[in-house]
Design a protein around this motif. Sequence first.
Motif: not given
Length: 160
Positions: A36, A85, A153
């Motif tokens: 990430y 992400y 996320r």
Amino acid sequence: MKKWTIVGLTALLTLAASAALASVPQESLYLGGIGYGSKGAYVRQVYGTPTETEQEHLSSHPSGTAVEYEYGDGVSIHLADETVYHIEVSANNGWATPEGIHVGMDASLLEKTYGAPDLIRGDKFIYTADGVPGVGMVFEIEKGKIDEIEIGRIKQAGLQ
């Protein structure tokens, strides 16, 4: 006596609350060496040109656009502004977390490795990341085995 009872209950509740949080360290937010926040140039340097690239609309990002890199059938890496992400791995293809957890392993290894999940939603075991709100690891379980791993996320996994 009442004072010691209150102190004891407070200590017990504090321990219970900390035991309930199975947050994983930020260093665990990697699959196949890609993490990430990794840069797109690094992803391409390590794994080469993606087998498929797809533009995406990302309403939660200021630019409104993102790109998905696919490597083979089982790896998807999502980037916004050249920054990773979200990563998804759905095949037993050598991609693993830094702790060695990969698709196809027995799901019981998750608790031995990361502790109890922060949340279980259906067939998904969800672990949040220390110090990064809304980010974590999601393990999809099928027949007692890890069927898919997602890092990034948690909202991306449809869980918030």
